[in-house]
Design a protein around this motif. Structure first.
Motif, PDB file in Angstrom:
ATOM      1  N   LYS A   1       2.091  10.329  -4.157  1.00 10.28           N
ATOM      2  CA  LYS A   1       1.448  11.101  -3.090  1.00 10.28           C
ATOM      3  C   LYS A   1       2.439  11.450  -1.988  1.00 10.28           C
ATOM      4  O   LYS A   1       3.421  10.754  -1.771  1.00 10.28           O
ATOM      5  CB  LYS A   1       0.256  10.329  -2.530  1.00 10.28           C
TER       6      LYS A   1
ATOM      7  N   ASP B   1      -6.889   6.684   4.910  1.00 11.47           N
ATOM      8  CA  ASP B   1      -7.180   6.899   3.490  1.00 11.47           C
ATOM      9  C   ASP B   1      -6.702   5.755   2.615  1.00 11.47           C
ATOM     10  O   ASP B   1      -7.106   5.632   1.466  1.00 11.47           O
ATOM     11  CB  ASP B   1      -6.527   8.203   3.008  1.00 11.47           C
ATOM     12  N   VAL B   2      -5.826   4.921   3.158  1.00 12.56           N
ATOM     13  CA  VAL B   2      -5.170   3.884   2.368  1.00 12.56           C
ATOM     14  C   VAL B   2      -5.455   2.475   2.887  1.00 12.56           C
ATOM     15  O   VAL B   2      -5.440   1.514   2.139  1.00 12.56           O
ATOM     16  CB  VAL B   2      -3.637   4.138   2.365  1.00 12.56           C
TER      17      VAL B   2
ATOM     18  N   ARG C   1       2.466   1.680  -3.509  1.00 12.88           N
ATOM     19  CA  ARG C   1       1.491   2.169  -4.480  1.00 12.88           C
ATOM     20  C   ARG C   1       1.208   3.663  -4.282  1.00 12.88           C
ATOM     21  O   ARG C   1       1.255   4.442  -5.230  1.00 12.88           O
ATOM     22  CB  ARG C   1       0.198   1.370  -4.382  1.00 12.88           C
ATOM     23  N   GLU C   2       0.924   4.057  -3.076  1.00 11.05           N
ATOM     24  CA  GLU C   2       0.526   5.439  -2.809  1.00 11.05           C
ATOM     25  C   GLU C   2       1.668   6.436  -3.000  1.00 11.05           C
ATOM     26  O   GLU C   2       1.460   7.509  -3.559  1.00 11.05           O
ATOM     27  CB  GLU C   2      -0.022   5.572  -1.381  1.00 11.05           C
TER      28      GLU C   2
ATOM     29  N   ASP D   1       0.829  -1.208   0.000  1.00  9.30           N
ATOM     30  CA  ASP D   1       0.000   0.000   0.000  1.00  9.30           C
ATOM     31  C   ASP D   1       0.864   1.259   0.000  1.00  9.30           C
ATOM     32  O   ASP D   1       0.566   2.236  -0.687  1.00  9.30           O
ATOM     33  CB  ASP D   1      -0.934   0.013   1.210  1.00  9.30           C
TER      34      ASP D   1
ATOM     35  N   ILE E   1      -0.975  12.236   3.552  1.00 10.54           N
ATOM     36  CA  ILE E   1      -1.938  11.136   3.459  1.00 10.54           C
ATOM     37  C   ILE E   1      -2.033  10.423   4.806  1.00 10.54           C
ATOM     38  O   ILE E   1      -1.029  10.115   5.435  1.00 10.54           O
ATOM     39  CB  ILE E   1      -1.515  10.121   2.369  1.00 10.54           C
TER      40      ILE E   1
ATOM     41  N   LEU F   1       1.883   6.366  -7.268  1.00  9.61           N
ATOM     42  CA  LEU F   1       0.947   7.483  -7.446  1.00  9.61           C
ATOM     43  C   LEU F   1       1.548   8.841  -7.076  1.00  9.61           C
ATOM     44  O   LEU F   1       0.939   9.874  -7.330  1.00  9.61           O
ATOM     45  CB  LEU F   1      -0.332   7.228  -6.638  1.00  9.61           C
TER      46      LEU F   1
END
Length: 87
Positions: A63, A72-73, A56-57, A53, A68, A61
């Motif tokens: 971010k 949210d994840v 990915r974030e 996770d 964050i 992505l």
């Protein structure tokens, strides 16, 4: 074979309001690949956030880990089993 025979003990937890940056610090401190979020006090279940996770974030992505929140994840309402269940 029972779940108890293969499970890991001593999971590491984090608050859902923590930032991803804070969560990464906890991952590194305890040398784990996932964190559990205990929402049972709020009438919920358990949630989880994994190293995948974070990758990915943040990496895929792009971010900001300071902006964050874990909530949210995280994967909400993770499947749980009893230690006496069969594999």
């Amino acid at each position: 074979m029972k779940i108890e025979e293969v499970m890991s003990e001593g999971v590491v937890c984090i608050e859902k309001g923590a930032t991803l940056a804070e969560a990464i610090e906890v991952l590194n401190k305890y040398r784990v690949t996932c964190l559990v979020i205990d929402e049972t006090q709020d009438g919920g279940g358990y949630s989880i956030i994994t190293r995948r996770d974070f990758i990915r974030e943040i990496l895929v992505l792009g971010k900001d880990p300071l902006a964050i929140k874990v909530e949210d994840v995280m994967i909400k309402d993770a499947l749980t089993v009893d230690i006496n269940d069969d594999l």
